[in-house]
Every structure is written in C-alpha cells, then in structure tokens.
Scaffold this motif. Structure first.
Motif, short mmCIF file in Angstrom:
data_model
loop_
_atom_site.label_atom_id
_atom_site.label_comp_id
_atom_site.label_asym_id
_atom_site.label_seq_id
_atom_site.Cartn_x
_atom_site.Cartn_y
_atom_site.Cartn_z
N ILE A 1 0.84 -1.20 0.00
CA ILE A 1 0.00 0.00 0.00
C ILE A 1 0.88 1.25 0.00
O ILE A 1 1.81 1.37 0.79
CB ILE A 1 -0.93 0.00 1.23
N SER A 2 0.56 2.18 -0.90
CA SER A 2 1.29 3.45 -0.97
C SER A 2 0.51 4.61 -0.39
O SER A 2 1.09 5.60 0.04
CB SER A 2 1.65 3.76 -2.44
N ARG A 3 -0.84 4.49 -0.37
CA ARG A 3 -1.66 5.60 0.12
C ARG A 3 -2.98 5.07 0.62
O ARG A 3 -3.55 4.14 0.04
CB ARG A 3 -1.90 6.62 -1.00
N VAL A 4 -3.45 5.66 1.72
CA VAL A 4 -4.78 5.37 2.26
C VAL A 4 -5.63 6.62 2.11
O VAL A 4 -5.27 7.69 2.63
CB VAL A 4 -4.69 4.95 3.74
N LEU A 5 -6.72 6.52 1.38
CA LEU A 5 -7.55 7.70 1.12
C LEU A 5 -8.27 8.14 2.39
O LEU A 5 -8.76 7.31 3.16
CB LEU A 5 -8.57 7.39 0.03
N PRO A 6 -8.33 9.44 2.64
CA PRO A 6 -9.03 9.94 3.83
C PRO A 6 -10.51 9.54 3.82
O PRO A 6 -11.12 9.43 2.76
CB PRO A 6 -8.86 11.47 3.74
N ASP A 7 -11.05 9.34 5.01
CA ASP A 7 -12.48 9.05 5.18
C ASP A 7 -12.92 7.78 4.45
O ASP A 7 -14.09 7.65 4.08
CB ASP A 7 -13.34 10.24 4.70
N SER A 8 -12.01 6.86 4.24
CA SER A 8 -12.33 5.60 3.57
C SER A 8 -12.47 4.48 4.60
O SER A 8 -12.14 4.65 5.79
CB SER A 8 -11.24 5.24 2.57
N ILE A 9 -12.95 3.33 4.14
CA ILE A 9 -13.03 2.16 5.01
C ILE A 9 -11.64 1.81 5.54
O ILE A 9 -11.47 1.52 6.73
CB ILE A 9 -13.63 0.97 4.24
N ALA A 10 -10.65 1.84 4.65
CA ALA A 10 -9.29 1.49 5.06
C ALA A 10 -8.76 2.46 6.11
O ALA A 10 -8.07 2.04 7.06
CB ALA A 10 -8.37 1.47 3.85
N ALA A 11 -9.06 3.75 5.98
CA ALA A 11 -8.61 4.73 6.97
C ALA A 11 -9.28 4.47 8.31
O ALA A 11 -8.64 4.57 9.37
CB ALA A 11 -8.92 6.14 6.48
N GLU A 12 -10.55 4.13 8.28
CA GLU A 12 -11.27 3.86 9.52
C GLU A 12 -10.71 2.64 10.24
O GLU A 12 -10.60 2.63 11.47
CB GLU A 12 -12.76 3.65 9.20
#
Length: 459
Positions: free
Chosen positions: A11-22
């Motif tokens: 993973i290079s980036r986790v998008l804000p307000d996404s399931i992955a960020a949560e």
C-alpha cells in the motif's frame, strides 16, 4: 515474458475518510490475500473487493500478519492505492521493433527507462498499447472471463508478412485472427499504426485501415478507432534498421490518403474511424482540423486532437485572465518546435495582460538528434545547450510533460535543480492549462469548468 514471483500488494496511500482509513491501514502495509485468494494485480484486487464480505490477510510495515474481516456495500472500495498495479511483475515485450523508443535511448540512464512493457493489464487499466504477441492461452482466457475491454493494440500492419517484418516476431502475423477472436468474444480494442516511410505507408497503410474498418461492426464495435502516428527516430537507434524520418512530403501524402479514407468511412460507418496524430499536420505545415472534426476525441491520449483540444480549452479559460498584473514579470515558455507555430496565438493572448510578457521558444532536441521535436522529449541538456546565451527574464516556464510523472527529473536524468543552476534562472512547472495560466500570473485563478477533453500534455 519476464515475470517475478507474486508479491503482497504493498500500500502506498490510504484515502481519507475511507473504510481502510477507519480500520487503520497505513502506507507500507501489504495485502497478502482476499477471501483466500492472492491478487496478482490491481484487476484481481478490484474484482475480489467487489464482494460484501471480505476476509483479508495483511502484513503490516513491520512484517506482522493480521486477519481482518470487513463487511461493506457491494462494489464499495476500500480506499487503498498501491505502489504498483502489478503484484506479480511486468509482462515484457518479446518483439524487436526497429522503431521502439526503448531501443533508441543511450545506455546508462535510470533503469525504468529501459522497461519494455507489453502487458495487457496495463493496457486495460491505463490505455498503454500492446501487440498481443506474448499472451499465453491462460491470459487469453482471463481477458475473456474478466471482460477486459477495451484494450489498446499496436497493429502497424494487417499484412501478416509485413507485420512480422516490422515487429521481428513470427507471432505478429496472427493479428487478423486475433481481431476475429475479439469479435467472437464481443470485446473491443482501440488500434494504432506507427507509420514508417517506405514500409507500411501508402498502399500498405490503405490496406491496414481498410482491414481494420471491416471490424468496426458489432455491439460494441470490435475496433472502435485507429490512430495513425508518425514514427519517431533518434540518433541512438540501431544503424542496421530500415527506417528514415518522416519528411514534410511524407506527411502531406499520408494526410491526403487518410483524409480520403475518412470521407469513405464517414459515409459507410458513420464515423471517420481512423485518426491522424497532430504531428502529421505540423510536419506538413498544414493547419489543424477544426474541433468538430475529432468527434468525441477517441484517440486523444495518442496525440490525436490534443493540440486542437488544448487550444480550444485555453481560449475558454483565458477569458478569466485579468487585464493587468503587478508586479510585472517576463517568462520564457519552452515547447517543442513542432508546436511552436500552433501556440503563437496563445502567447499573444497571454501578452495582452498588461505587466505580463511571455516569450515563446520552440526547441529541437540535440540530445535525441531530431530536427522536429515534441515537447515531451526535450531534455535538461537541450534546455542548457539551447538557452544558455539567452535572456530568460524572470523564469523559465516548462510544461510538466517534460518531466517524469511525479518527479523533477528529465529524460536525460538531469533534474530541475541542475538546469536552474546551469541557466541561473528559476523554473516554473506548468500542469496543463490551469498550471500554465497560474504560473504566468504567479497566483491562483478562478477557472471555468472545462467543456473540452483537453489533455495536460503540451505536445
């Protein structure tokens, strides 16, 4: 075909307000499997993540394994981006095309410049062109099963013997049978023909385009469109090749041939179908067609209509330019000499802003040994050698297409900082129309919503 072993999807980036960020994913984590299957590429990842219930095996940045269960809406994404779209390595090219740009570069530059990709997955995901000469039966089945359409195919010629000669690959002669396979599976391609004078131009080009037009049938049409592109040659190409540069007379003859076919295709197919890259008109010294000529710009990213689209959109956005700026500034805007004349009206419009002076400079590339050069091939060395004795004003304005994506490095491995030091002038990089106008003003500009598919690449 060159492939490395299957690796976890880093993973290079986790998008804000996404399931992955949560959940708490972080860059550096890696997905090993989804519902027990290890994705080999971004296509697999997207397909597997379309389920409502996901059981993930994840490695964190420290190498510790975690099991994570997720319940979500069908087709809702996780909000992850990855270091690469291919987790099992690149499918490399097995052709030896004499016009391949990879083989026309000097040795000793950064490794990524020498990767010869011919990967159907990159074609599906990003629109890169492939030749279909290196696919196994398993890959063909996967294309059909996952409905990977459209793909982008370098045809060059439909005559089997000529295509074998151009690609130097026996499997290249199967192109018509492969097009029939796409037709039978109701899958679509966009095609391109790189025209090499005295080889696949003239009567051979007419045959190729006519053969491809026979596949512009079905729902969807098997061959949606064709781009006709002039061969680009550098001084580093192999001396034993059969190639010569495109001359103005070649360009004029190709324009006449293709435009006659376009009229025929328009009458028979309801579309011009085959499209000339902008460079043909620029090399021939002929005006670009009107915007309406390009229909829906089906081959925009292949240089078909990109200049016309850019000019049209620039004219709209320039309506937001202020009448004057302060303090005054003078910038030197550098482009490839092939587009210099086409961009002179844009320069004139910028210079109507009181306090702004933009000097447009079109350069040929001494580095590549080209008399006519597109902007994206200009190197740091070209800038230093060509501009060293000029008064460049308050800064150098460069289109971002000169630089490696997301980087500050030219094709010859010189950096922006290297060129700034050599020329003793600041460099301002312009991203498309927005960047061009804002860099000229050195301030944000409220732009209109675009209504043309203008490309960010200034050819």
């Amino acid at each position: 075909m060159s492939r490395s072993s299957l690796q976890p999807a880093r993973i290079s980036r986790v998008l804000p307000d996404s399931i992955a960020a949560e959940i708490g994913f972080e860059p550096g984590d890696a997905i090993v499997s989804i519902n027990g299957q290890q994705p080999r590429d971004l296509i697999d990842y997207q397909f597997l993540c379309s389920d409502e219930f996901l059981a993930l095996e994840v490695l964190d940045a420290a190498g510790r394994s975690h099991q994570i269960d997720i319940e979500k809406d069908t087709d809702e994404g996780l909000g992850l981006e990855f270091e690469t779209a291919l987790f099992d390595g690149l499918i490399q090219c097995n052709n030896r095309c004499p016009f391949c740009f990879i083989d026309q570069q000097p040795p000793g530059k950064r490794e990524s410049l020498y990767y010869k990709d011919d990967d159907y997955r990159l074609s599906f995901l990003y629109g890169s062109y492939l030749t279909l000469t290196n696919l196994s039966e398993a890959e063909w089945r996967r294309i059909a099963q996952l409905r990977l359409s459209p793909l982008y195919v370098s045809v060059h010629a439909t005559d089997p013997d000529l295509r074998r000669r151009l690609l130097k690959n026996e499997r290249a002669g199967l192109i018509v049978e492969q097009l029939q396979w796409f037709r039978e599976h109701h899958l679509q391609i966009h095609a391109q023909v790189v025209v090499c004078p005295d080889l696949n131009d003239g009567a051979q080009l007419q045959r190729t385009l006519t053969d491809l037009a026979a596949f512009h049938t079905g729902d969807p049409a098997t061959v949606a469109s064709v781009a006709v592109v002039p061969v680009g040659l550098t001084r580093f190409r192999p001396t034993e090749d059969e190639l010569r540069p495109v001359q103005p007379a070649d360009a004029a003859a190709t324009i006449a041939l293709v435009e006659a076919l376009q009229s025929q295709f328009q009458a028979e197919l309801g579309s011009r179908f085959a499209w000339l890259a902008d460079e043909w008109y620029l090399i021939a010294g002929q005006p670009l067609p009107a915007a309406s000529w390009y229909e829906q710009y089906p081959q925009l990213e292949n240089g078909v209509g990109s200049i016309r689209s850019f000019i049209s959109e620039f004219e709209r956005q320039a309506e937001a330019l202020p009448p004057q700026i302060a303090p005054s500034r003078r910038l030197t805007w550098v482009v490839g000499n092939v587009v210099e004349q086409a961009f002179q009206p844009l320069q004139a419009r910028l210079n109507r802003v009181q306090g702004l002076q933009v000097d447009l400079v079109g350069l040929a590339s001494r580095y590549w040994g080209q008399a006519l050069t597109v902007t994206g091939l200009l190197t740091g060395q070209d800038l230093i050698e060509s501009l060293g004795d000029r008064d460049l004003g308050d800064g150098l304005l460069l289109p971002s297409v000169m630089l490696r994506h997301g980087d500050r490095c030219f094709l010859d491995d010189l950096t922006i900082a290297d060129v700034e030091r050599a020329l003793n002038v600041p460099i301002y990089v312009a991203e498309g129309i927005t960047g061009l106008l804002e860099q000229c003003l050195r301030s944000p500009l409220k732009l209109l919503a675009p209504d043309q598919p203008a490309t960010a690449a200034l050819l």
